[in-house]
Design an enzyme around this catalytic site. Structure first.
Site, PDB file in Angstrom:
ATOM      1  N   GLU A  33       0.967  -1.083   0.022  1.00 40.61           N
ATOM      2  CA  GLU A  33      -0.104  -0.232  -0.153  1.00 40.61           C
ATOM      3  C   GLU A  33       0.908   1.363   0.077  1.00 40.61           C
ATOM      4  O   GLU A  33       1.319   1.602  -0.910  1.00 40.61           O
ATOM      5  CB  GLU A  33      -1.011   0.050   1.147  1.00 40.61           C
ATOM      6  CG  GLU A  33      -1.953   0.793   1.076  1.00 40.61           C
ATOM      7  CD  GLU A  33      -3.295   0.402   1.744  1.00 40.61           C
ATOM      8  OE1 GLU A  33      -3.417  -0.509   2.114  1.00 40.61           O
ATOM      9  OE2 GLU A  33      -4.486   1.187   1.847  1.00 40.61           O
TER      10      GLU A  33
ATOM     11  N   GLU B 157      -2.510   0.623  13.304  1.00 43.63           N
ATOM     12  CA  GLU B 157      -3.559   0.850  12.464  1.00 43.63           C
ATOM     13  C   GLU B 157      -5.097   0.663  13.031  1.00 43.63           C
ATOM     14  O   GLU B 157      -6.139   1.487  13.067  1.00 43.63           O
ATOM     15  CB  GLU B 157      -3.714  -0.060  11.114  1.00 43.63           C
ATOM     16  CG  GLU B 157      -4.778   0.012  10.162  1.00 43.63           C
ATOM     17  CD  GLU B 157      -4.635  -0.483   8.929  1.00 43.63           C
ATOM     18  OE1 GLU B 157      -3.932  -1.239   8.707  1.00 43.63           O
ATOM     19  OE2 GLU B 157      -5.035  -0.090   7.932  1.00 43.63           O
TER      20      GLU B 157
ATOM     21  N   HIS C 180       0.732   3.013  11.429  1.00 45.12           N
ATOM     22  CA  HIS C 180      -0.440   3.834  10.734  1.00 45.12           C
ATOM     23  C   HIS C 180      -0.493   5.010  11.806  1.00 45.12           C
ATOM     24  O   HIS C 180      -0.860   4.699  12.796  1.00 45.12           O
ATOM     25  CB  HIS C 180      -1.721   3.205  10.608  1.00 45.12           C
ATOM     26  CG  HIS C 180      -2.131   2.813   9.217  1.00 45.12           C
ATOM     27  ND1 HIS C 180      -1.595   1.815   8.608  1.00 45.12           N
ATOM     28  CD2 HIS C 180      -2.960   3.290   8.565  1.00 45.12           C
ATOM     29  CE1 HIS C 180      -2.015   1.732   7.415  1.00 45.12           C
ATOM     30  NE2 HIS C 180      -3.175   2.477   7.608  1.00 45.12           N
TER      31      HIS C 180
HETATM   32  C1  BGC Z   1      -5.678   2.373   4.425  1.00 45.62           C
HETATM   33  C2  BGC Z   1      -6.251   3.633   5.252  1.00 45.62           C
HETATM   34  C3  BGC Z   1      -7.073   4.225   4.717  1.00 45.62           C
HETATM   35  C4  BGC Z   1      -8.231   3.423   4.201  1.00 45.62           C
HETATM   36  C5  BGC Z   1      -9.293   3.886   3.664  1.00 45.62           C
HETATM   37  C6  BGC Z   1      -6.621   1.618   4.089  1.00 45.62           C
HETATM   38  O1  BGC Z   1      -6.277   0.654   3.286  1.00 45.62           O
HETATM   39  O2  BGC Z   1      -4.490   2.020   4.952  1.00 45.62           O
HETATM   40  O3  BGC Z   1      -5.157   4.155   6.023  1.00 45.62           O
HETATM   41  O4  BGC Z   1      -7.459   5.502   5.016  1.00 45.62           O
HETATM   42  O5  BGC Z   1      -7.825   2.188   3.475  1.00 45.62           O
HETATM   43  O6  BGC Z   1     -10.307   4.253   4.408  1.00 45.62           O
END
Ligand code: BGC
Length: 905
Positions: free
Chosen positions: A490, A762, A782
């Site tokens: 990502e 996260e 995160h």
């Molecule tokens: C990301 C987040 C992002 C979210 C969307 C995830 O895959 O890591 O940080 O804000 O998707 O809501």
């Protein structure tokens, strides 16, 4: 002499003596936030300086700037390029150059002197400079060159390019302007040019490609070789979680323009063109997600030096690629900042050889190794060990994060990868010849070279660790763009994440140029209808784009930069983008002012969810959030329009905002002040965005407070979290804010800390108490929940910005002691100098230390001081100070000028 005259003469003498001994200096002259930037393309560069004085209550009354082509010209004052003359102004931050139109590739030296309000004038500051880059497309004489290769589904080797040239005369100066499609590292005569990494940076490549400028004067000789390696990077590598590759293009390319100026005044251009040669080399594969495969046996010794036999190298092809997309780099370069030595070498239960660096970091490993030619060392990277203590990479999803180094077998070999980075604390080694010791594997921390500006410390070591985790989260995720996470498939610029974190970020580090760059990409990737994609640069083709709280980054991030640095230009630059987004929502909300269309919204992403609490969990309806943000952004836009003097727009949006508010209240607030989404996020958002009618405020606050008490913990996600504690503090419930902060169980900020986290997770429960790890989307790095940092700085330690006088021109000090803390302290390097707010309790005594830098003023609120005997610098308050005091509730507020103050009561 009569006594009155005598008295005045004495006074005059004292004053003179004072002024002679008083120190007034100009320090830290910067241009566009940087010291001596080279290769910028800003039309009117902004100059800032700090005023240094040993006096209290000092303000700048005037400044004078002069600009010339050399320090000698500055000193002699002959041939000045521009002078501002003496300008009566207190402005010392972002003063615009207003001289003749700047030419390309021009270095201008500048200095400034200032007058203070005590009648003193400083001497001229040390000369500093800025240098422009290539300002118009037609000055690019170089060609994009590319290697002739088959297009492939898989990763291809990195490319090497080279050429030779000679300098026939004595070189006076030389600059190289360089960029690539893909990532490059440039070499002249075998040496790497500059210390920047991951150049040319990540931008919206189809619209903006940055070039870098380097002063290479000292690198040139008579005979020279110039070469570059180019790797896939974000441009052609894998990007995103859908397995996409080559999002921006399938051809790498290089563009180099070297301008040599000789001592005799003549000049010469060396450019990338069809005469260059290209080859593959030792980098067999290099990908940001998957890592690097490097075969040292394939190194081409001396390839970037003269005399190298490039007989087997290929002709290059000229790539027809636009040059009007080239822009200078005005952001912050990525650099290697720190080296970390492992704290432990572990053999896991599975028998894996793992090194623990003790910190979840971002960058790569420097490996020293001795072995035979053909020995292969495999390095893998992980953030954590699983509950059994084994190496854990499931959460990297498809990112392979593996480097393989094949030895050439010639004594000690030192290997660092070129075009990949990993997010990791643990390194797993396979095939390492001989015994590995801690000095053989070190972690090289890389990130955008942001200047550390803020420190927060307090008497609780767990909270200090939390602060460390927040700052590491920022280092780890500010790698040219603000990423969501640095380890899995990502690592992209999610707008919502950085929106909520931006103010915390601006406390921790100097981020103005970093965000300025990113916001240009945001504007570049914004759709013509104003829609803002979820990720910037938009590598997801605007999928699900334009979500509430995410797209609002278009307004909130520039607003943060304005508040933290007093940077008005960012508002000007981003204005159309801001307006575009509000207009988009207006269109989609329609006549009833509720943004409730059926569409995707992320909502309060990753909020607490409990299945068996007998409560519908902490789900906040997305149309509630969307309409709340519609109101918030519209109000911001109205403010920005006022600041910029755009009266028509200001009136328009000042008119629109109350209509949204009214519609919101009708739809989402009951007559009793209860919100239809009865969650902490909903209350924090509605209260802090001013969406509750005055007469229902108390009721709404009670509902909010009851909910916090009922749970005894937070229930918020990405959008609610940054607002939670600050809203509680703002309504006078520090006790509850501290209760939430101090909780050590899930969910809460300190739970990960008790689990040994060194970065922000996260999810609130990324790792369960038994050490098990949620599978799927789950990162240990995160920064979003780290947005609590803003509350630590502003409320706990007591430092906040006065939005009427942004950038710390006037500072608000108001500590909120509580939560069992016996001290808290913030030190912050503002554009004016060091600001300090530090309190301590000793029994019943409250001791509070404040520093206000020169050319700044402050209002200090002393909590619970009313009716108490307050000492200032060990003395009772002077009448002068007393006159400036106002009482509000149990607090005293005092207006102060610059200086150091110690209050005790
Ligand atoms: C990301 C987040 C992002 C979210 C969307 C995830 O895959 O890591 O940080 O804000 O998707 O809501």
């Amino acid at each position: 002499m009569n006594s009155i005259i005598k008295f005045f003469l004495l006074l005059l003498a004292c004053n003179l003596a004072n002024n002679v001994s008083a120190k007034l200096q100009v320090a830290n002259p910067v241009c566009e936030y940087r010291t001596n930037p080279v290769g910028i393309d800003v039309k009117s560069p902004r100059l800032s300086w700090k005023m240094v004085s040993d006096q209290q209550n000092v303000l700048q009354e005037a400044y004078e700037i002069r600009v010339a082509q050399s320090p000698t010209d500055l000193a002699s004052q002959k041939r000045l390029h521009w002078t501002s003359g003496k300008v009566n102004s207190a402005q010392s931050v972002n003063v615009e150059y207003d001289g003749p139109v700047l030419k390309s590739m021009e270095r201008l030296w500048w200095q400034v002197r200032i007058w203070d309000n005590k009648g003193k004038v400083s001497s001229w500051s040390e000369p500093a400079y800025w240098e422009t880059g290539i300002l118009s497309t037609d000055e690019w004489k170089a060609s994009w060159i590319t290697m002739k290769e088959e297009v492939s589904e898989k990763s291809l080797p990195a490319q090497y390019y080279r050429n030779e040239f000679n300098c026939s005369k004595k070189v006076e100066s030389a600059r190289v302007y360089v960029t690539s499609l893909g990532l490059y590292q440039l070499f002249i005569n075998g040496e790497k040019v500059g210390d920047q990494l991951f150049t040319p940076g990540y931008t919206s490549y189809k619209k903006r490609v940055q070039y870098q400028a380097y002063d290479v004067t000292s690198m040139l000789q008579k005979d020279n070789a110039i070469g570059a390696m180019v790797g896939d990077g974000w441009y052609r590598g894998y990007i995103g979680w859908d397995g996409d590759k080559a999002y921006y293009g399938d051809k790498l390319a290089l563009l180099v323009q070297l301008q040599v100026t000789y001592a005799d005044g003549t000049s010469e251009l060396i450019v990338s063109d069809k005469n260059w040669k290209a080859s593959y080399g030792a980098i067999l594969e290099s990908d940001i997600y998957n890592g690097e495969k490097y075969d040292a046996r394939k190194e081409m010794s001396g390839w970037a030096n003269t005399g190298f036999d490039a007989g087997s190298w290929d002709e290059v092809a000229i790539l027809n690629h636009p040059k009007d997309i080239l822009v200078a780099s005005n952001g912050l370069p990525v650099k290697a900042i720190e080296e970390i030595t492992p704290i432990e070498i572990i053999t896991t239960p599975k028998g894996e050889l793992v090194l623990d660096l003790g910190q979840n970091m971002v960058g790569y490993v420097r490996m020293k190794v001795n072995g035979k030619s053909g020995d292969k060392v495999k390095l893998q990277f992980a953030e954590v060990l699983d509950k059994d203590g084994n190496f854990y990479t499931t959460n990297l999803r498809t990112a392979d994060a593996t480097n393989i180094y094949t030895l050439k077998g010639e004594g000690e070999e030192v290997y660092e990868p070129y075009f990949t980075f990993h997010g990791f604390r643990y390194v797993k080694l396979e095939g390492y010849p001989g015994e590995v010791t801690k000095d053989k594997i070190t972690g090289i921390v890389i990130h955008s070279d942001m200047k550390p500006t803020g420190t927060f410390t307090c008497s609780d070591s767990l909270i200090n660790q939390l602060q460390s985790n927040i700052q590491w989260g920022q280092r780890d995720n500010f790698l040219d763009i603000p990423t969501d996470c640095p380890q899995r498939d990502e690592r992209v610029g999610w707008t919502g994440d950085t929106q909520v974190f931006s103010m915390t970020a601006a406390f921790n580090f100097g981020v103005a140029p970093f965000y300025t760059k990113w916001l240009r990409d945001l504007a570049a990737d914004q759709r013509p209808n104003g829609q803002v994609p979820n990720v910037i640069p938009d590598m997801w083709n605007n999928k699900l784009g334009g979500c509430a709280g995410w797209a609002d980054a278009a307004l909130i991030v520039p607003w943060t930069v304005y508040r933290a640095y007093g940077d008005k230009r960012i508002l000007e630059e981003q204005y159309e983008s801001m307006k575009g987004w509000v207009e988009y929502v207006k269109e989609h909300a329609g006549d009833d002012y509720l943004w409730n269309e059926k569409r995707h919204q992320w909502g309060d992403w990753l909020s607490f969810h409990s299945d068996n609490s007998g409560y519908p969990g902490a789900y906040t309806e997305t149309d509630f959030i969307a309409t709340a943000y519609y109101y918030y952004s519209t109000s911001l836009l109205a403010k920005v329009a006022r600041i910029l003097g755009n009266e028509a727009d200001a009136t328009k949006y000042e008119g629109l905002a109350p209509k949204i508010r009214e519609a919101f209240i009708k739809e989402f607030v009951t007559e009793n002040g209860r919100l239809v989404s009865h969650t902490q996020t909903a209350y924090a958002m509605a209260i802090s965005f001013d969406l509750i009618p005055e007469h229902l405020r108390e009721n709404a606050i009670n509902y909010f407070v009851d909910d916090v008490k009922k749970f005894g913990h937070l229930t918020t996600g990405f959008l609610g979290t940054p607002l939670l504690c600050s809203t509680l503090s703002a309504i006078g419930r520090d006790d509850l804010a501290f209760m939430l902060l101090n909780r050590k169980e899930f969910p809460g900020w300190l739970y990960p800390v008790t689990m040994g986290a060194t970065t922000i997770w996260e999810r609130w429960d990324t790792m369960k108490p038994d050490g098990s790890i949620i599978e799927g989307m789950n990162s240990f790095n995160h920064y979003s929940y780290g947005a609590i940092g803003e509350w630590l700085y502003t409320y706990v330690a007591g430092l906040s910005i006065d939005v009427e006088n942004p950038g710390y021109k006037h500072i608000l000090f108001h500590p909120h002691p509580g939560g069992g803390l016996t001290n808290a302290k913030v030190e912050f390097e503002s554009m004016y100098g060091v600001v300090k707010s530090a309190w301590e309790t000793q029994g019943d005594k409250f001791i509070y230390e404040v520093t206000i830098p020169a050319n700044s003023t402050g209002t200090v609120t002393l909590p619970n001081a009313a009716g108490k005997q307050v000492l200032l610098n060990s003395d009772i308050l002077s009448n002068e100070i007393k006159q400036g005091i106002s009482e509000s509730g149990s607090n005293l507020a005092i207006k102060l000028g610059s200086g150091n103050y110690l209050f005790e009561y």
